[in-house]
Design an enzyme around this catalytic site. Structure first.
Site, mmCIF file in Angstrom:
data_model
loop_
_atom_site.group_PDB
_atom_site.id
_atom_site.type_symbol
_atom_site.label_atom_id
_atom_site.label_comp_id
_atom_site.label_asym_id
_atom_site.label_seq_id
_atom_site.Cartn_x
_atom_site.Cartn_y
_atom_site.Cartn_z
ATOM 1 N N LYS A 1 32.176 12.539 14.248
ATOM 2 C CA LYS A 1 31.305 11.915 15.012
ATOM 3 C C LYS A 1 29.741 12.177 14.839
ATOM 4 C CE LYS A 1 30.293 10.505 19.973
ATOM 5 N NZ LYS A 1 30.888 10.647 21.336
ATOM 6 N N SER B 1 31.673 6.487 23.946
ATOM 7 C CA SER B 1 30.599 6.469 23.042
ATOM 8 C C SER B 1 31.378 6.790 21.547
ATOM 9 C CB SER B 1 29.685 7.417 23.158
ATOM 10 O OG SER B 1 30.104 8.884 23.332
ATOM 11 N N SER C 1 34.435 9.139 26.846
ATOM 12 C CA SER C 1 34.185 8.621 25.679
ATOM 13 C C SER C 1 34.829 9.111 24.438
ATOM 14 C CB SER C 1 32.639 9.480 25.181
ATOM 15 O OG SER C 1 31.626 8.780 25.984
#
Length: 488
Positions: free
Chosen positions: A78, A153, A177
Site C-alpha cells: 500500500k 482505503s 480499510s
C-alpha cells in the site's frame, strides 16, 4: 505463459521455487507482464518498481534459499507504507516524488524474508476514504465489476489480489480499510490486534486506530503473511511484546463447540437484504459444523461512526500538520511569507476529503469544542470496549456482516460523505476497541461478493483463522475468479 496466481497458493509457489521448476526472476517478469496487461482496467497500482523488483528477485535466486515461504514471491505494498528509496506518496499530491530514507518495519521484515516488492498499490489519499476514489492519481476499479468501487482505503491492495495480479498485498486498517475492500473484492483481509504489527513507517492517519495487515485470496495464505510481519518493534511505542504464535496452527481444527456471538445491532436498519441473507446462510453453515451460535447485544454500536469520525479526524489533523511544505513533499512556488507557504502548500497538496477531515478534527480539538466532542467521543469509545469485553466473557468469537451493502457504483457516493462514512458502521467498533477482525468471502449476489466479518479477543487471531478456514473449506466461494482472470 503468465504464472496463474488463481491456481497456486503461496506454499505451491514456494515449492516450485524450491524444486527449481520456477525462478523468482521469471515469476517477477510474469507478474509485471500480467499487471501491464490488466491494470488499465483495474488501476490497482499507483506505480510499479520494475528495476528494484527484478533486482530483489535476482538476489533471491542467487541466494537460493527458499526456506521462507515468501521468498522470491512478488507482492503489492500500500502506498502509505515506507519503502526506502522508492516513491511513497499516500496517493497525495503533497507527497509527489517523495522517497523515504528508511523502510517501514513490515517492509524490512518482508525484505529480510526475501519477498519481492513489485509496486505501490493505490489508495484513498492518506487513507481517508472508503472507495479509493479520493486518490490524487487514479481511481481503482472493483476486480469483479469495473463499474463498481473496490472499497477503501486499501482498494488497490485488495483489487490487485482479487484480480490475480499478485499473490498477496499489505494494507492498513483505521476503521475498516482492509476488511471493507476485502469484502467488496471477495478475498480474505485481516486487521490484526492493535500492537500486533509494528506501525513504524506507516504514514499515520489516526495513531490509536491504524494497523497494518495482509490481504490474500485464501485464509491460509493470510495466516502465513501475518506470521511474517508480526512481532515487537522497539521503534514503535505501541508495539506489543506478546509472543507471536504460528497463525496456521489451528487451521483444520474442528469448530465444534465453539461459542459464536451474533450481535443483533449488526442486522438492523441500513443492512441490505442481500447481505443479510448471505451472512445468515454463512452462520447456518457454522451451526451445521458444530458451532454454538447465540444472538447478543452490543448496545453502543450505533454511536461508533460518530465517535470514530471525531477521534480519527482529531488525530489525523494533528498527524498531518507535518506536511507544511518546509521539510519534504510539495511546496507552493509563489508563496512569499511563511504563513502563505503553509496555506498555499496545503491548499494545493491536499484533496477535498483530507481537508474536510482536517477541519473537523481541528474544530473538535479546539478550546470551545473539546469537552462537547472529543471528550464525549473518547467516553463512547470506552463504552464500546466494555460492550465487547462483556460479550467475550462468554463467547469465543463474534460474527456478522463486514459491510452493510455490496459494492456500489463509481462516483455514486463520492459527493455524499455521510453515506460513505456509514458504510464503515460495522467495522469501526473493532478499531475503537483495538480488536482483531477478518473479512472472508461469504458468497455472491448478482455476481458481486459479500463479506463475512469474524471478530476475536485481543491477540486471538488464531481462533479467527480457525473459524475462517473451516468456513472457507466448507464452500467454494474462494475458488471463484473474476472475468479479469480470463487473461490467463
Amino acid at each position: 505463459m503468465t504464472y496463474n496466481y488463481f491456481e497456486h497458493s503461496l506454499e505451491d509457489i514456494n515449492k516450485a521455487l524450491k524444486n527449481g521448476d520456477l525462478t523468482a526472476v521469471q515469476l517477477t517478469k510474469d507478474t509485471l507482464d500480467n499487471i501491464k496487461k490488466t491494470d488499465d482496467k483495474i488501476q490497482a497500482f499507483v506505480r510499479l518498481h520494475e528495476e528494484t523488483a527484478l533486482a530483489e528477485a535476482a538476489a533471491a535466486d542467487e541466494k537460493g534459499d527458499f526456506s521462507n515461504v515468501l521468498a522470491g514471491i512478488p507482492m503489492a505494498m500500500k502506498d502509505n507504507i515506507a519503502t526506502k528509496g522508492l516513491e511513497t506518496t499516500a496517493a497525495s499530491k503533497i507527497l509527489a516524488d517523495f522517497k523515504p530514507v528508511y523502510d517501514a518495519t513490515v517492509t524490512k521484515k518482508l525484505k529480510d524474508d526475501g519477498a519481492v516488492i513489485i509496486g505501490k498499490a493505490n489508495m484513498d489519499e492518506f487513507a481517508m476514504g472508503g472507495s479509493s476514489e479520493t486518490s490524487a492519481y487514479k481511481q481503482t476499479k472493483n476486480a469483479w465489476d469495473q463499474d463498481k468501487v473496490p472499497g477503501g482505503s486499501s482498494g488497490g491492495s485488495a483489487a490487485a489480489v482479487a484480480a490475480g495480479q499478485v499473490a498477496y498485498a499489505l494494507g492498513s486498517d483505521t476503521g475498516g480499510s482492509i476488511r471493507q475492500p476485502a469484502a467488496f473484492n471477495g478475498i480474505a483481509g485481516m486487521k490484526p490486534t492493535y500492537g500486533r504489527v509494528s506501525r513504524f513507517g506507516l504514514f499515520a492517519m489516526a495513531s490509536s486506530l491504524d494497523q497494518i495487515g495482509p490481504l490474500t485470496r485464501t485464509v491460509r495464505d493470510n495466516a502465513l503473511v501475518l506470521n511474517a510481519i508480526s512481532g515487537f518493534d522497539q521503534n514503535d511505542s505501541t508495539s506489543s511484546e506478546r509472543a507471536v504464535p504460528d497463525f496456521t496452527e489451528k487451521l483444520g481444527e474442528s469448530i465444534k463447540g465453539m461459542k459464536i456471538a451474533v450481535p443483533k445491532e449488526y442486522f438492523q436498519e441500513g443492512l441490505s437484504n442481500e447481505v443479510a441473507l448471505q451472512v445468515r446462510a454463512a452462520i447456518e453453515q457454522m451451526k451445521t459444523m458444530g458451532a454454538e451460535v447465540t444472538e447478543v447485544s452490543l448496545p453502543h454500536t450505533h454511536f461508533g461512526v460518530a465517535a470514530y469520525y471525531i477521534l480519527m479526524s482529531s488525530e489525523g489533523s494533528s498527524n498531518l500538520q507535518r506536511y507544511d511544505g518546509i521539510r519534504y513533499g510539495h511546496r507552493a512556488k509563489d508563496a512569499k511569507e511563511l504563513e502563505e507557504v503553509y496555506k498555499k502548500t496545503r491548499s494545493e497538496g491536499f484533496g477535498n476529503e483530507v481537508k474536510r477531515r482536517i477541519m473537523l478534527g481541528t474544530y473538535s480539538l479546539s478550546a470551545g469544542a473539546y469537552d462537547a466532542f472529543f471528550k464525549k467521543a473518547a467516553q463512547i469509545r470506552t463504552l464500546i470496549i466494555q460492550d465487547f469485553n462483556k460479550v467475550f466473557e462468554d463467547y469465543d468469537l463474534i460474527v456478522g456482516p463486514t459491510t452493510p451493502t455490496q459494492p456500489y457504483g463509481m462516483g455514486e457516493e463520492l459527493g455524499d460523505p455521510k453515506t460513505m462514512y456509514l458504510g464503515d458502521a460495522l467495522t469501526i467498533p473493532v478499531n475503537l476497541a483495538g480488536l482483531p477482525a477478518m473479512s472472508v468471502n461469504a458468497g455472491f449476489n448478482a455476481g458481486l461478493p459479500i463479506g463475512l466479518q469474524i471478530i476475536g479477543r485481543p491477540f486471538d487471531e488464531q481462533s479467527i483463522y480457525q473459524l475462517a478456514y473451516a468456513f472457507e473449506q466448507g464452500n467454494d466461494f474462494h475458488e471463484n475468479t473474476p472475468a479479469i482472470g480470463s487473461n490467463y
